[in-house]
Scaffold this motif. Structure first.
Motif, mmCIF file in Angstrom:
data_model
loop_
_atom_site.group_PDB
_atom_site.id
_atom_site.type_symbol
_atom_site.label_atom_id
_atom_site.label_comp_id
_atom_site.label_asym_id
_atom_site.label_seq_id
_atom_site.Cartn_x
_atom_site.Cartn_y
_atom_site.Cartn_z
ATOM 1 N N ALA A 191 28.802 69.784 56.852
ATOM 2 C CA ALA A 191 27.716 69.507 55.906
ATOM 3 C C ALA A 191 27.010 70.783 55.464
ATOM 4 C CB ALA A 191 26.710 68.548 56.532
ATOM 5 N N HIS A 192 27.102 71.852 56.261
ATOM 6 C CA HIS A 192 26.365 73.077 55.964
ATOM 7 C C HIS A 192 27.279 74.302 55.946
ATOM 8 C CE1 HIS A 192 23.366 70.252 57.683
ATOM 9 N NE2 HIS A 192 22.610 70.729 56.717
ATOM 10 N N ARG A 193 28.530 74.113 55.609
ATOM 11 C CA ARG A 193 29.499 75.197 55.701
ATOM 12 C C ARG A 193 29.444 76.163 54.532
ATOM 13 N NH1 ARG A 193 32.362 70.957 53.405
ATOM 14 N NH2 ARG A 193 33.739 71.591 51.674
ATOM 15 N N GLY A 194 28.719 75.816 53.483
ATOM 16 C CA GLY A 194 28.665 76.679 52.306
ATOM 17 C C GLY A 194 29.991 76.680 51.573
ATOM 18 N N THR A 195 30.516 77.884 51.291
ATOM 19 C CA THR A 195 31.765 77.992 50.534
ATOM 20 C C THR A 195 33.001 78.020 51.433
ATOM 21 O OG1 THR A 195 31.587 80.413 50.557
ATOM 22 C CG2 THR A 195 30.605 79.249 48.686
ATOM 23 N N ARG A 196 32.810 77.935 52.719
ATOM 24 C CA ARG A 196 33.939 77.981 53.635
ATOM 25 C C ARG A 196 34.683 76.647 53.620
ATOM 26 N NH1 ARG A 196 31.921 80.909 59.118
ATOM 27 N NH2 ARG A 196 34.178 80.819 59.466
ATOM 28 N N PRO A 197 35.973 76.645 53.967
ATOM 29 C CA PRO A 197 36.727 75.386 53.950
ATOM 30 C C PRO A 197 36.214 74.444 55.035
ATOM 31 C CG PRO A 197 38.035 77.141 54.933
ATOM 32 C CD PRO A 197 36.820 77.793 54.342
ATOM 33 N N PRO A 198 36.331 73.144 54.828
ATOM 34 C CA PRO A 198 35.913 72.197 55.871
ATOM 35 C C PRO A 198 36.809 72.314 57.095
ATOM 36 C CG PRO A 198 37.114 71.054 54.144
ATOM 37 C CD PRO A 198 36.913 72.465 53.653
ATOM 38 N N VAL A 199 36.245 71.996 58.238
ATOM 39 C CA VAL A 199 37.022 71.949 59.477
ATOM 40 C C VAL A 199 37.450 70.505 59.698
ATOM 41 C CG1 VAL A 199 37.004 72.377 61.960
ATOM 42 C CG2 VAL A 199 35.746 73.903 60.417
ATOM 43 N N VAL A 200 38.734 70.313 59.970
ATOM 44 C CA VAL A 200 39.256 68.966 60.156
ATOM 45 C C VAL A 200 39.656 68.770 61.612
ATOM 46 C CG1 VAL A 200 40.075 68.883 57.781
ATOM 47 C CG2 VAL A 200 41.645 69.590 59.585
ATOM 48 N N ILE A 201 39.666 67.522 62.047
ATOM 49 C CA ILE A 201 40.127 67.171 63.377
ATOM 50 C C ILE A 201 41.322 66.243 63.234
ATOM 51 C CG2 ILE A 201 38.583 65.181 63.677
ATOM 52 C CD1 ILE A 201 38.276 66.200 66.635
ATOM 53 N N ALA A 202 42.319 66.420 64.085
ATOM 54 C CA ALA A 202 43.543 65.634 63.991
ATOM 55 C C ALA A 202 44.020 65.285 65.392
ATOM 56 C CB ALA A 202 44.625 66.423 63.243
ATOM 57 N N GLY A 203 44.877 64.272 65.477
ATOM 58 C CA GLY A 203 45.429 63.844 66.758
ATOM 59 C C GLY A 203 46.879 64.246 66.893
ATOM 60 N N MET A 204 47.249 64.724 68.089
ATOM 61 C CA MET A 204 48.625 65.173 68.341
ATOM 62 C C MET A 204 49.457 64.141 69.091
ATOM 63 S SD MET A 204 47.959 69.041 69.752
ATOM 64 C CE MET A 204 46.969 68.434 71.143
ATOM 65 N N ASP A 205 48.820 63.066 69.572
ATOM 66 C CA ASP A 205 49.512 62.233 70.549
ATOM 67 C C ASP A 205 50.236 61.054 69.916
ATOM 68 O OD1 ASP A 205 50.391 61.792 73.113
ATOM 69 O OD2 ASP A 205 48.408 61.835 74.005
#
Length: 423
Positions: A163-177
């Motif tokens: 929500a406050h990252r500015g111009t940086r890319p969003p951080v995503v979370i993913a599942g490996m299992d």
């Protein structure tokens, strides 16, 4: 702040205390070449980097040496000695925050089901919702150890960062299992229904036994047919949506390995897929048990760890960090026949043996620190020894192996407590 052991001379303790409170980004003073590191406390004084806190903090100066340790690696694995230890999760969140904030990592790949983590990622990207029911669903799928305040804090931190990252890319979370194969099958059928309705009918038929949770050879042969048929249409259907559906079809096939030695093979395959298809920077944080992220053979018989496969594929681009504790308590889970559910059971680590890694590591002046395992290791560190490690269900609370062979660095926390389970 982290306390000190009473085993270190007062003068050395004062010197190390000063370094722990040094100004942000100030480099530690190099140890003079004449400094005697022949004893364990002296070697640790020269090589250990004290942590100001194991809880998430707005400052990161104590983590700054990680930049040089990690170097060019763009897949950093954060291991945990147990899934049920509060401090392991909180210190990993601190490190993840540093990797995102300072080094530009933008993906967190969790040892959790691929389809359900996609839903949690929608919340992390700012969509409306409540992560708690999704964490409860994780519990119903067998990932009861993720239904806790610590993982909720990870998801909320991720949402706040985005929500406050500015111009940086969003951080995503993913599942490996590989679990939640029913949801993965549903997603494949939904995709085909949009692009080729007749094909969706056939896939739906092939997945019938998957939805009935059957684990027969014929069931997984049918799932493989869906995957192979979809894979053959790569040129025709090429798109991000196709890539997602094809991988979900692969996860359905992989679900046959959820109870066997090949689960780690699937974890590694999925981690590499996530690296190619998630985020912008291709810098990935892998979040799993120590034994999954290990670069050498697992102490679990017959298993090649995910970390070994990733190291073989990525070489120096893979960096594994273990978390260790000298003692305390943690959560394991016991099956309750009356309710057909798993309930947390607070477990205490056994007393340390004289030559266990933790008995040696606790001779530092600090009760929480990290240390590189890539430096030339003294004999006491290089020799395979016992270390604390807990399984999810009631079972072993220690393993034996060589830390420098398994990991690039280790975080040591002298005393730990259980995770805080959500109800």
């Amino acid at each position: 702040m982290i306390g000190m052991s009473r085993t270190v001379p007062v003068f050395l303790a004062l010197v190390l205390t000063f370094s722990a409170y040094a100004a942000p980004k100030r480099r530690a003073v190099a140890v003079p070449p004449s400094f005697d590191t022949s004893t364990i406390p002296a070697w640790l004084a020269a090589n250990a980097q004290p942590l100001a806190s194991t809880e998430l903090q707005p400052y990161t100066y104590d983590l700054a040496p990680l930049r040089a340790l990690i170097g060019p690696a763009d897949v950093v694995a954060l291991g945990e000695g147990t899934h049920g230890t509060h401090e392991f999760h909180t210190v990993k969140l601190r490190v993840a925050d540093y990797l995102v904030r300072e080094l530009g990592f933008d993906v967190i790949a969790l040892e959790a089901p691929f389809p359900l983590m996609n839903k949690l990622n929608e919340y992390a990207q700012g969509n409306a919702g409540d992560p708690r029911p999704l964490l409860a669903t994780l519990s119903s799928l067998g990932y009861f150890f993720w239904n806790d305040e610590e993982v909720l804090a990870l998801i909320e931190w991720l949402r706040e960062w985005n929500a406050h990252r500015g111009t940086r890319p969003p951080v995503v979370i993913a599942g490996m299992d590989v679990l939640d194969e029913v949801s993965a099958a549903d997603d494949v059928v939904a995709y085909l229904r949009a692009v080729d309705p007749p094909a969706s009918v056939k896939a739906d038929e092939d997945y019938a036994c998957i939805r009935m949770h059957q684990r027969t050879t014929g069931c997984f042969e049918a799932a493989a047919r869906v995957f192979d048929t979809l894979a053959a249409r790569a040129t025709e259907l090429a798109s991000p949506a196709y890539d997602e559906a094809l991988h979900e079809a692969r996860v359905v096939v992989q679900s046959q390995f959820q109870f066997g030695p090949h689960r780690d093979d699937a974890l590694a395959e999925n981690a590499l897929w996530i690296r190619q298809h998630r985020g912008v920077t291709r810098r990935v944080i892998v979040w799993a048990h120590n034994e999954h992220v290990s670069k050498s053979e697992s102490e679990w018989a017959g298993v090649q760890p995910m970390g070994r496969t990733l190291f073989d594929a990525l070489g120096s681009e893979y960096f594994a960090i273990a978390t260790l504790t000298g003692g305390g308590t943690f959560n394991q889970w016991a099956f309750q026949p009356a309710t057909q559910t798993y309930a947390p059971v607070v477990t205490t680590f056994p007393a340390l043996t004289a030559q266990s890694y933790e008995s040696l590591l606790r001779q530092s002046a600090f009760s929480a620190y990290f240390v590189s395992l890539r430096v030339p290791a003294p004999s006491w560190l290089a020799t395979p020894s016992r270390y604390n490690a807990g399984t999810t269900n009631a079972g072993p609370t220690s393993l034996t192996g060589s830390l420098p062979a398994k990991f690039d660095a280790a975080i040591y926390i002298d005393r730990t407590t259980p995770t805080r389970v959500l109800h």
